[in-house]
Design a protein around this motif. Structure first.
Motif, short mmCIF file in Angstrom:
data_model
loop_
_atom_site.label_atom_id
_atom_site.label_comp_id
_atom_site.label_asym_id
_atom_site.label_seq_id
_atom_site.Cartn_x
_atom_site.Cartn_y
_atom_site.Cartn_z
N UNK A 1 -35.83 -12.20 -5.95
CA UNK A 1 -35.15 -11.72 -7.14
C UNK A 1 -36.22 -11.27 -8.15
N UNK A 2 -35.97 -10.15 -8.81
CA UNK A 2 -36.90 -9.71 -9.86
C UNK A 2 -36.47 -10.29 -11.20
N UNK A 3 -37.38 -10.19 -12.16
CA UNK A 3 -37.01 -10.51 -13.53
C UNK A 3 -36.23 -9.32 -14.10
N UNK A 4 -35.65 -9.49 -15.27
CA UNK A 4 -34.81 -8.45 -15.87
C UNK A 4 -35.56 -7.19 -16.27
N UNK A 5 -36.86 -7.31 -16.52
CA UNK A 5 -37.67 -6.14 -16.87
C UNK A 5 -38.21 -5.43 -15.63
N UNK B 1 -41.41 -9.85 -8.77
CA UNK B 1 -40.48 -10.34 -7.75
C UNK B 1 -40.83 -11.80 -7.44
N UNK B 2 -39.80 -12.63 -7.33
CA UNK B 2 -39.99 -14.05 -7.04
C UNK B 2 -39.21 -14.41 -5.77
N UNK B 3 -39.87 -15.09 -4.82
CA UNK B 3 -39.14 -15.54 -3.63
C UNK B 3 -37.98 -16.44 -4.05
#
Length: 151
Positions: A32-36, A40-42
């Motif tokens: 999932x990415x952050x809103x900006x 990307x984070x597993x």
């Protein structure tokens, strides 16, 4: 709009969280990415069962994380051609797009698992631990590549 345009990075919103998927034959890695859309984070690794159950879990993750778009790793051959795995990925996305109205994009995933595995070996992570995280890390690598390209 052609099918290629429909599934290009340009089809995705420029802000809001994106979900990245690494579709394997036995598992689906999720990031999932952050809103900006900087990082990307597993997130998790889904053990594949049936399409309906797999899609349901992805939809849950999209809702939980308020995702606005989907990036799917496309497993091209080293020469850039598409083989059976790429065709299978396209079929999954075609079917998934019937259940999910978010914009979707393909991202070339060549060498993503190789790069992640090499990094884990260099970090001296045991094979048992590697097996548990390689798919979600590959999804993160795929999503990060797409995020970087868009910047």
């Amino acid at each position: 709009m052609s099918q290629e345009d429909q599934f290009s990075l340009d089809a995705l919103p420029t802000t809001g969280r994106l979900i990245g998927l690494d579709l394997g034959t036995k598992t689906i890695g999720v990031a999932i990415s952050d809103g900006l859309q900087m990082t990307a984070t597993p997130n998790e690794t889904i053990k594949r069962k049936k399409f309906g159950l797999d899609a349901e879990r992805i939809l849950e993750l999209i809702a939980i994380n308020a995702c606005v778009g989907v990036v799917v790793g496309l497993p091209l051959n080293m020469d850039g051609s598409e083989g059976p795995r790429a065709q299978s990925t396209r079929a999954f996305v075609r079917n998934f797009s019937q259940k999910c109205d978010l914009p979707m994009a393909f991202w070339d995933e060549r060498l993503s698992t190789t790069a992640v595995t090499r990094t884990m070996v260099e970090a001296d992570i045991s094979r048992a631990k590697q097996a548990k995280v390689v798919d979600k890390l590959a999804a993160s690598f795929i999503l990060q590549g797409a995020l970087d390209r868009r910047r």
